[in-house]
Write an enzyme that holds these catalytic residues in place. Structure first.
Site, short mmCIF file in Angstrom:
data_model
loop_
_atom_site.label_atom_id
_atom_site.label_comp_id
_atom_site.label_asym_id
_atom_site.label_seq_id
_atom_site.Cartn_x
_atom_site.Cartn_y
_atom_site.Cartn_z
N HIS A 114 51.43 48.01 33.12
CA HIS A 114 52.50 47.11 33.54
C HIS A 114 52.43 45.81 32.75
CE1 HIS A 114 49.08 45.63 36.00
NE2 HIS A 114 49.65 44.46 35.80
N LEU A 115 53.47 45.00 32.89
CA LEU A 115 53.48 43.64 32.35
C LEU A 115 53.67 42.68 33.51
CD1 LEU A 115 55.26 45.55 30.13
CD2 LEU A 115 55.04 43.42 28.86
N SER A 116 52.76 41.75 33.67
CA SER A 116 52.80 40.83 34.81
C SER A 116 53.88 39.77 34.61
CB SER A 116 51.44 40.15 34.98
OG SER A 116 50.46 41.10 35.35
N GLN A 158 41.23 34.21 34.72
CA GLN A 158 40.92 32.78 34.76
C GLN A 158 39.45 32.52 35.07
OE1 GLN A 158 44.10 31.53 37.58
NE2 GLN A 158 44.78 30.17 35.95
N TYR A 196 52.19 31.11 34.42
CA TYR A 196 51.59 30.23 33.43
C TYR A 196 52.68 29.53 32.60
CZ TYR A 196 47.73 33.33 34.64
OH TYR A 196 46.81 34.06 35.33
N ASP A 198 52.74 28.83 29.34
CA ASP A 198 52.98 29.47 28.04
C ASP A 198 52.42 30.90 28.10
OD1 ASP A 198 53.70 29.95 25.44
OD2 ASP A 198 51.96 28.94 24.57
N SER A 200 51.53 34.89 27.72
CA SER A 200 51.44 35.92 26.69
C SER A 200 51.68 37.25 27.39
CB SER A 200 50.06 35.90 26.03
OG SER A 200 49.91 37.01 25.15
N PHE A 201 52.90 37.74 27.35
CA PHE A 201 53.23 39.00 28.01
C PHE A 201 52.55 40.15 27.28
CE2 PHE A 201 56.91 36.16 28.71
CZ PHE A 201 56.83 36.06 30.08
N HIS A 202 51.96 41.03 28.04
CA HIS A 202 51.19 42.11 27.41
C HIS A 202 51.01 43.28 28.36
CE1 HIS A 202 48.23 39.77 29.71
NE2 HIS A 202 47.54 40.91 29.80
N ILE A 203 50.64 44.41 27.79
CA ILE A 203 50.27 45.61 28.54
C ILE A 203 48.76 45.78 28.41
CG2 ILE A 203 50.60 48.09 28.82
CD1 ILE A 203 53.22 47.81 27.25
#
Length: 250
Positions: A114-116, A158, A196, A198, A200-203
């Site tokens: 998924h992408l959060s 985090q 956030y 800035d 960083s969208f990611h899988i």
């Protein structure tokens, strides 16, 4: 015209009280102690004096540590877009994981992708339905779009208690920001933490316990970026993946 009394009281009541002591016994006599029947143990143990604290054994969850303690009635939640993996994506994942495990053997493949679109937040049980409805209302006008995730990147949470190997989004970033903007408005309505500044969208592809950035970044990361999936495509196109977005929350 004289007013009639609404309620009449008998004078005998005060006389009776004068002749009766505590517990309804005549004066001069000691009250007979009441005898209690024994309560069965099965009943006594039905309602313990204190609730048992929820079990939080990290060994049962692959060594993962909670970001915040569990409390009864609270539901850990985040908003995400699910990614339905195709066969070529899974082949690529196997090739990347096999190579990354030569640097960090404890890496584990993700079970779902998924992408959060939000951070982890806590919902009270009675917030769940209005929260989901608010998300639906905000997302109703959002249009479908395609995105590309073709850059391998290393992430940590985090608290630096978990490390992730992920594919970063390189096209479609603006559309994901629009989605996050709508999700953030819902978070603000419920006085919850927004995403956030800035992102960083990611899988996420694989994870391990602890901070493994030193082992995975640098040489390992460069090699991962150049890793082609078996018998699929040259390195320049190996990491391109596109998927229409859908919205989910749990």
């Amino acid at each position: 015209m004289s007013a009639a009394p609404l309620v009449g009281y008998s004078s005998s009541g005060s006389e009776d009280e004068a002749e009766t002591g505590a517990g309804g016994c005549p004066r001069g006599q000691s009250p007979v102690p009441s005898q209690r029947l024994p309560v069965p143990d099965s009943v006594l143990h039905m309602f313990p004096g204190t609730e048992e604290a929820p079990e939080d054994d990290s060994a049962k969850h692959g060594g993962r540590v909670r970001t915040f303690p569990h409390e009864r009635g609270n539901w850990a939640t985040h908003v995400y877009t699910p990614y339905e993996a195709r066969e070529d994506f899974l082949d690529l994942l196997d090739a990347l994981l096999l190579h990354a495990q030569t640097y960090v053997p404890r890496l584990v493949r993700m079970e779902a992708f998924h992408l959060s679109l939000s951070q982890n937040v806590v919902l009270r049980h009675h917030w769940i339905l209005p929260f989901v409805q608010a998300l639906k209302d905000r997302m109703a006008s959002c249009q479908r779009f395609c995105f590309t995730a073709n850059r391998v990147k290393i992430y940590t949470n985090q608290e630096k208690t978990r490390t992730f190997v992920g594919l970063e989004v390189t096209s479609g970033h603006t559309q994901f920001l629009d989605l996050v903007s709508e999700v953030d408005r819902v978070m603000e309505e419920f006085d919850l933490t927004t995403f956030y500044q800035d992102p960083s969208f990611h899988i996420s592809l694989a994870w391990c316990v602890g901070d493994a950035r030193l082992q995975l970044e640098g040489q390992c990361l460069r090699e991962l970026q150049e890793t082609p999936p078996p018998d699929l495509a040259p390195p320049s196109a190996a990491l391109d993946q596109q998927q229409e977005h859908h919205l989910g929350a749990y």
